[in-house]
Design an enzyme around this catalytic site. Structure first.
Site, PDB file in Angstrom:
ATOM      1  N   GLN A   1     -15.062  -6.123  -4.676  1.00 38.67           N
ATOM      2  CA  GLN A   1     -14.171  -5.352  -3.812  1.00 38.67           C
ATOM      3  C   GLN A   1     -14.018  -3.937  -4.382  1.00 38.67           C
ATOM      4  O   GLN A   1     -13.462  -3.071  -3.721  1.00 38.67           O
ATOM      5  CB  GLN A   1     -12.774  -5.974  -3.772  1.00 38.67           C
ATOM      6  CG  GLN A   1     -12.703  -7.361  -3.188  1.00 38.67           C
ATOM      7  CD  GLN A   1     -11.315  -7.923  -3.334  1.00 38.67           C
ATOM      8  OE1 GLN A   1     -10.418  -7.659  -2.546  1.00 38.67           O
ATOM      9  NE2 GLN A   1     -11.110  -8.718  -4.377  1.00 38.67           N
ATOM     10  N   VAL A  41     -14.672  -0.161  -5.879  1.00 34.44           N
ATOM     11  CA  VAL A  41     -15.454   0.993  -5.393  1.00 34.44           C
ATOM     12  C   VAL A  41     -15.892   1.869  -6.564  1.00 34.44           C
ATOM     13  O   VAL A  41     -16.414   2.951  -6.368  1.00 34.44           O
ATOM     14  CB  VAL A  41     -14.605   1.827  -4.397  1.00 34.44           C
ATOM     15  CG1 VAL A  41     -14.257   0.988  -3.167  1.00 34.44           C
ATOM     16  CG2 VAL A  41     -13.334   2.377  -5.043  1.00 34.44           C
ATOM     17  N   HIS A  93     -16.415  -2.878  -0.259  1.00 32.80           N
ATOM     18  CA  HIS A  93     -15.513  -1.798   0.164  1.00 32.80           C
ATOM     19  C   HIS A  93     -16.085  -0.416  -0.091  1.00 32.80           C
ATOM     20  O   HIS A  93     -15.333   0.556  -0.121  1.00 32.80           O
ATOM     21  CB  HIS A  93     -14.158  -1.942  -0.547  1.00 32.80           C
ATOM     22  CG  HIS A  93     -13.443  -3.216  -0.197  1.00 32.80           C
ATOM     23  ND1 HIS A  93     -12.510  -3.797  -1.023  1.00 32.80           N
ATOM     24  CD2 HIS A  93     -13.551  -4.052   0.874  1.00 32.80           C
ATOM     25  CE1 HIS A  93     -12.055  -4.910  -0.470  1.00 32.80           C
ATOM     26  NE2 HIS A  93     -12.678  -5.094   0.681  1.00 32.80           N
ATOM     27  N   CYS A 141     -19.522  12.569   5.875  1.00 30.68           N
ATOM     28  CA  CYS A 141     -18.894  13.382   6.918  1.00 30.68           C
ATOM     29  C   CYS A 141     -18.005  12.436   7.718  1.00 30.68           C
ATOM     30  O   CYS A 141     -18.448  11.370   8.145  1.00 30.68           O
ATOM     31  CB  CYS A 141     -19.976  13.989   7.830  1.00 30.68           C
ATOM     32  SG  CYS A 141     -19.278  14.668   9.350  1.00 30.68           S
ATOM     33  N   CYS A 178     -17.667  19.354   6.297  1.00 30.49           N
ATOM     34  CA  CYS A 178     -19.092  19.051   6.419  1.00 30.49           C
ATOM     35  C   CYS A 178     -19.880  20.336   6.689  1.00 30.49           C
ATOM     36  O   CYS A 178     -19.537  21.074   7.642  1.00 30.49           O
ATOM     37  CB  CYS A 178     -19.285  18.057   7.562  1.00 30.49           C
ATOM     38  SG  CYS A 178     -21.008  17.759   7.968  1.00 30.49           S
ATOM     39  N   CYS A 219     -21.262  20.083  10.459  1.00 33.30           N
ATOM     40  CA  CYS A 219     -20.470  20.056  11.709  1.00 33.30           C
ATOM     41  C   CYS A 219     -19.038  20.544  11.516  1.00 33.30           C
ATOM     42  O   CYS A 219     -18.278  20.648  12.490  1.00 33.30           O
ATOM     43  CB  CYS A 219     -20.461  18.637  12.287  1.00 33.30           C
ATOM     44  SG  CYS A 219     -19.343  17.502  11.419  1.00 33.30           S
ATOM     45  N   GLY A 231     -10.342 -11.315 -11.438  1.00 37.58           N
ATOM     46  CA  GLY A 231      -9.584 -10.060 -11.379  1.00 37.58           C
ATOM     47  C   GLY A 231      -9.209  -9.615  -9.992  1.00 37.58           C
ATOM     48  O   GLY A 231      -9.258  -8.425  -9.679  1.00 37.58           O
TER      49      GLY A 231
HETATM   50  C1  BV8 Z   1     -10.748  -5.400   8.014  1.00 39.96           C
HETATM   51  C2  BV8 Z   1     -11.326   0.595  -0.777  1.00 39.96           C
HETATM   52  C3  BV8 Z   1     -11.220  -5.698  10.330  1.00 39.96           C
HETATM   53  C4  BV8 Z   1     -10.365   1.747  -0.709  1.00 39.96           C
HETATM   54  C5  BV8 Z   1      -9.988  -1.380  -0.302  1.00 39.96           C
HETATM   55  C6  BV8 Z   1      -6.472 -10.843   7.942  1.00 39.96           C
HETATM   56  C7  BV8 Z   1      -5.285 -11.304   7.425  1.00 39.96           C
HETATM   57  C8  BV8 Z   1      -4.343 -10.431   6.878  1.00 39.96           C
HETATM   58  C9  BV8 Z   1      -4.607  -9.052   6.836  1.00 39.96           C
HETATM   59  C10 BV8 Z   1      -5.779  -8.610   7.351  1.00 39.96           C
HETATM   60  C11 BV8 Z   1      -6.718  -9.481   7.885  1.00 39.96           C
HETATM   61  N1  BV8 Z   1      -7.770  -8.741   8.308  1.00 39.96           N
HETATM   62  C12 BV8 Z   1      -7.535  -7.433   8.061  1.00 39.96           C
HETATM   63  C13 BV8 Z   1      -6.326  -7.329   7.484  1.00 39.96           C
HETATM   64  C14 BV8 Z   1      -5.689  -6.085   7.082  1.00 39.96           C
HETATM   65  C15 BV8 Z   1      -6.164  -5.653   5.696  1.00 39.96           C
HETATM   66  C16 BV8 Z   1      -5.604  -6.521   4.603  1.00 39.96           C
HETATM   67  O1  BV8 Z   1      -6.267  -7.381   4.076  1.00 39.96           O
HETATM   68  N2  BV8 Z   1      -4.376  -6.257   4.245  1.00 39.96           N
HETATM   69  C17 BV8 Z   1      -3.777  -7.014   3.158  1.00 39.96           C
HETATM   70  C18 BV8 Z   1      -3.045  -6.073   2.238  1.00 39.96           C
HETATM   71  C19 BV8 Z   1      -2.918  -8.090   3.731  1.00 39.96           C
HETATM   72  N3  BV8 Z   1      -7.614  -5.672   5.595  1.00 39.96           N
HETATM   73  C20 BV8 Z   1      -8.328  -4.655   6.084  1.00 39.96           C
HETATM   74  O2  BV8 Z   1      -7.823  -3.724   6.681  1.00 39.96           O
HETATM   75  C21 BV8 Z   1      -9.822  -4.704   5.879  1.00 39.96           C
HETATM   76  N4  BV8 Z   1     -10.499  -4.421   7.123  1.00 39.96           N
HETATM   77  O3  BV8 Z   1     -10.437  -6.537   7.848  1.00 39.96           O
HETATM   78  O4  BV8 Z   1     -11.389  -4.935   9.169  1.00 39.96           O
HETATM   79  C22 BV8 Z   1      -9.917  -5.237  10.905  1.00 39.96           C
HETATM   80  C23 BV8 Z   1      -9.823  -3.922  11.358  1.00 39.96           C
HETATM   81  C24 BV8 Z   1      -8.617  -3.503  11.923  1.00 39.96           C
HETATM   82  C25 BV8 Z   1      -7.511  -4.371  11.998  1.00 39.96           C
HETATM   83  C26 BV8 Z   1      -7.612  -5.684  11.498  1.00 39.96           C
HETATM   84  C27 BV8 Z   1      -8.831  -6.098  10.963  1.00 39.96           C
HETATM   85  C28 BV8 Z   1     -10.257  -3.634   4.881  1.00 39.96           C
HETATM   86  C29 BV8 Z   1      -9.784  -3.978   3.502  1.00 39.96           C
HETATM   87  C30 BV8 Z   1     -10.426  -3.015   2.491  1.00 39.96           C
HETATM   88  C31 BV8 Z   1      -9.392  -2.018   2.000  1.00 39.96           C
HETATM   89  N5  BV8 Z   1     -10.000  -1.146   0.982  1.00 39.96           N
HETATM   90  N6  BV8 Z   1     -10.619  -0.606  -1.182  1.00 39.96           N
HETATM   91  C32 BV8 Z   1      -9.954   2.213  -2.081  1.00 39.96           C
HETATM   92  O5  BV8 Z   1     -10.259   1.554  -3.094  1.00 39.96           O
HETATM   93  O6  BV8 Z   1      -9.287   3.275  -2.126  1.00 39.96           O
HETATM   94  S1  BV8 Z   1      -9.229  -2.762  -0.861  1.00 39.96           S
HETATM   95  C33 BV8 Z   1      -8.507  -2.358  -2.320  1.00 39.96           C
HETATM   96  O7  BV8 Z   1      -7.636  -3.427  -2.543  1.00 39.96           O
HETATM   97  C34 BV8 Z   1      -9.421  -2.272  -3.518  1.00 39.96           C
HETATM   98  O8  BV8 Z   1     -10.768  -2.467  -3.169  1.00 39.96           O
HETATM   99  C35 BV8 Z   1      -8.987  -3.388  -4.428  1.00 39.96           C
HETATM  100  O9  BV8 Z   1     -10.058  -4.120  -4.930  1.00 39.96           O
HETATM  101  C36 BV8 Z   1      -8.230  -4.200  -3.488  1.00 39.96           C
HETATM  102  C37 BV8 Z   1      -6.997  -4.779  -4.141  1.00 39.96           C
HETATM  103  O10 BV8 Z   1      -7.274  -6.038  -4.336  1.00 39.96           O
HETATM  104  P1  BV8 Z   1      -7.669  -6.521  -5.822  1.00 39.96           P
HETATM  105  O11 BV8 Z   1      -9.055  -6.096  -6.125  1.00 39.96           O
HETATM  106  O12 BV8 Z   1      -7.359  -7.947  -5.839  1.00 39.96           O
HETATM  107  O13 BV8 Z   1      -6.743  -5.727  -6.818  1.00 39.96           O
HETATM  108  P2  BV8 Z   1      -5.195  -5.965  -7.086  1.00 39.96           P
HETATM  109  O14 BV8 Z   1      -4.693  -4.749  -7.756  1.00 39.96           O
HETATM  110  O15 BV8 Z   1      -4.539  -6.459  -5.831  1.00 39.96           O
HETATM  111  O16 BV8 Z   1      -5.159  -7.205  -8.101  1.00 39.96           O
HETATM  112  C38 BV8 Z   1      -5.708  -7.067  -9.386  1.00 39.96           C
HETATM  113  C39 BV8 Z   1      -5.724  -8.457  -9.991  1.00 39.96           C
HETATM  114  O17 BV8 Z   1      -6.349  -8.366 -11.256  1.00 39.96           O
HETATM  115  C40 BV8 Z   1      -4.343  -9.059 -10.225  1.00 39.96           C
HETATM  116  O18 BV8 Z   1      -4.328 -10.395  -9.766  1.00 39.96           O
HETATM  117  C41 BV8 Z   1      -4.179  -9.006 -11.748  1.00 39.96           C
HETATM  118  O19 BV8 Z   1      -3.432 -10.109 -12.231  1.00 39.96           O
HETATM  119  C42 BV8 Z   1      -5.606  -9.105 -12.190  1.00 39.96           C
HETATM  120  N7  BV8 Z   1      -5.894  -8.535 -13.508  1.00 39.96           N
HETATM  121  C43 BV8 Z   1      -5.260  -7.512 -14.136  1.00 39.96           C
HETATM  122  N8  BV8 Z   1      -5.865  -7.288 -15.340  1.00 39.96           N
HETATM  123  C44 BV8 Z   1      -6.887  -8.188 -15.454  1.00 39.96           C
HETATM  124  C45 BV8 Z   1      -6.909  -8.981 -14.284  1.00 39.96           C
HETATM  125  N9  BV8 Z   1      -7.809  -9.967 -14.093  1.00 39.96           N
HETATM  126  C46 BV8 Z   1      -8.701 -10.190 -15.079  1.00 39.96           C
HETATM  127  N10 BV8 Z   1      -8.745  -9.468 -16.227  1.00 39.96           N
HETATM  128  C47 BV8 Z   1      -7.856  -8.473 -16.446  1.00 39.96           C
HETATM  129  N11 BV8 Z   1      -7.893  -7.767 -17.595  1.00 39.96           N
END
Ligand code: BV8
Length: 245
Positions: free
Chosen positions: A100, A102, A118, A126, A147, A150, A187
């Site tokens: 996930q 980037v 992602h 663009c 861009c 454009c 993670g």
């Molecule tokens: C989509 C790029 C169709 C940008 C990112 C269905 C159900 C519910 C919601 C939705 C659904 N479908 C769509 C949605 C809405 C939404 C969504 O999921 N919302 C959530 C918040 C409920 N999803 C979308 O919009 C997706 N699109 O489905 O398209 C659509 C279109 C329109 C309308 C509906 C559907 C697009 C999702 C992509 C978003 N972009 N990244 C950027 O990076 O700037 S996601 C972004 O979040 C990052 O990529 C990141 O990876 C991710 C966060 O998740 P995690 O990777 O899990 O990171 P997080 O910080 O949460 O957790 C870290 C974990 O690591 C923790 O558990 C921690 O304990 C652990 N950790 C910490 N240290 C360590 C460790 N683990 C191991 N070792 C360590 N040392």
């Protein structure tokens, strides 16, 4: 300590899929999405910034946030977890990484064929034509560049909340999970869809899933193996076991 039954599963598996999230880059100093942001970004929720609406409203603010993250990532290095996965891929065929993230750190660690669900923060598009742009005139301070072809604002090549994932990447990830005989979730808070559904696809097919995370997540009570620990300590230990066979 890694349970022996998990090591046996990993040794026997022929098609392993490792799903990674922001936590695998935490030990490289790249803040996870749930970590509090630092400095001037502390007052913003990433989920509010990583949206087309935020970019529409204030392209300069969103562009500046990504510039800050790009510089932070450029100064970061793959950590022991990224390196362990790259070692595992070198050691034997059949290990696929679906991320996930980037930040491109898996590829920088030497991993091959990484599926980036992602996008990748190092590429710029663009915002109108959605094709990659390699260079552009420096914008005024606090503004987003435009861009050269454009005039539309430029944006990072990442998937924002509310945007669909790249179909080829999502399809490849689903196919990889469908063909897996072991899945690791490393993670990730398992909150962001549709990536968070991939481990459930495996569980539904009777494929064992292991979670590596220092904290419990919504997936934890469903997985076959819950390895409570940092990716930077668990993955190198696992790959050492697998190397000694
Ligand atoms: C989509 C790029 C169709 C940008 C990112 C269905 C159900 C519910 C919601 C939705 C659904 N479908 C769509 C949605 C809405 C939404 C969504 O999921 N919302 C959530 C918040 C409920 N999803 C979308 O919009 C997706 N699109 O489905 O398209 C659509 C279109 C329109 C309308 C509906 C559907 C697009 C999702 C992509 C978003 N972009 N990244 C950027 O990076 O700037 S996601 C972004 O979040 C990052 O990529 C990141 O990876 C991710 C966060 O998740 P995690 O990777 O899990 O990171 P997080 O910080 O949460 O957790 C870290 C974990 O690591 C923790 O558990 C921690 O304990 C652990 N950790 C910490 N240290 C360590 C460790 N683990 C191991 N070792 C360590 N040392």
């Amino acid at each position: 300590m890694i349970p022996q039954d998990f090591i046996r599963s990993a040794l026997a598996a022929r098609h392993v899929v490792v799903l990674t999230g922001a936590g695998i880059s935490a030990e490289s100093g790249v803040p996870t999405f749930r970590d509090a942001q630092t400095g001037l970004w502390a007052r913003y929720d990433p989920q509010d910034l990583a949206t087309p609406e935020a970019f529409e409203r204030d392209p300069g603010l969103v562009w500046s946030w990504y510039e800050w993250r790009r510089e932070l990532i450029a100064g970061a290095r793959p950590n022991a977890a990224h390196q362990a996965l790259a070692r595992w891929q070198r050691q034997r065929d059949g290990v696929r990484i679906v991320t996930q993230n980037v930040d491109g750190l898996h590829a920088r660690a030497g991993s091959r064929e990484v599926i980036e669900l992602h996008g990748n923060i190092t590429r710029t598009l663009c915002s109108r034509e959605r094709r990659e742009v390699a260079d552009w005139a420096a914008p005024a301070a606090g503004a987003a560049p435009t861009c050269p072809a454009c005039g539309a604002y430029l944006r990072p090549d990442v998937v924002w909340f509310g945007e669909s994932l790249p179909m080829a990447a999502l399809e490849a990830a689903v196919q990889a999970v469908r063909g897996a005989d072991l899945v690791l979730s490393v993670g990730t808070s398992s909150l962001v869809q549709p990536a968070a559904s991939l481990p459930y696809e495996a569980l539904g097919n009777g494929v064992p899933v292991a979670e590596i995370n220092p904290e419990a997540t919504s997936l934890s009570e469903r997985v076959s193996f819950s390895l409570r620990g940092r990716a930077g300590e668990v993955l190198p230990e696992l790959v050492n076991y697998l190397e000694s066979g």
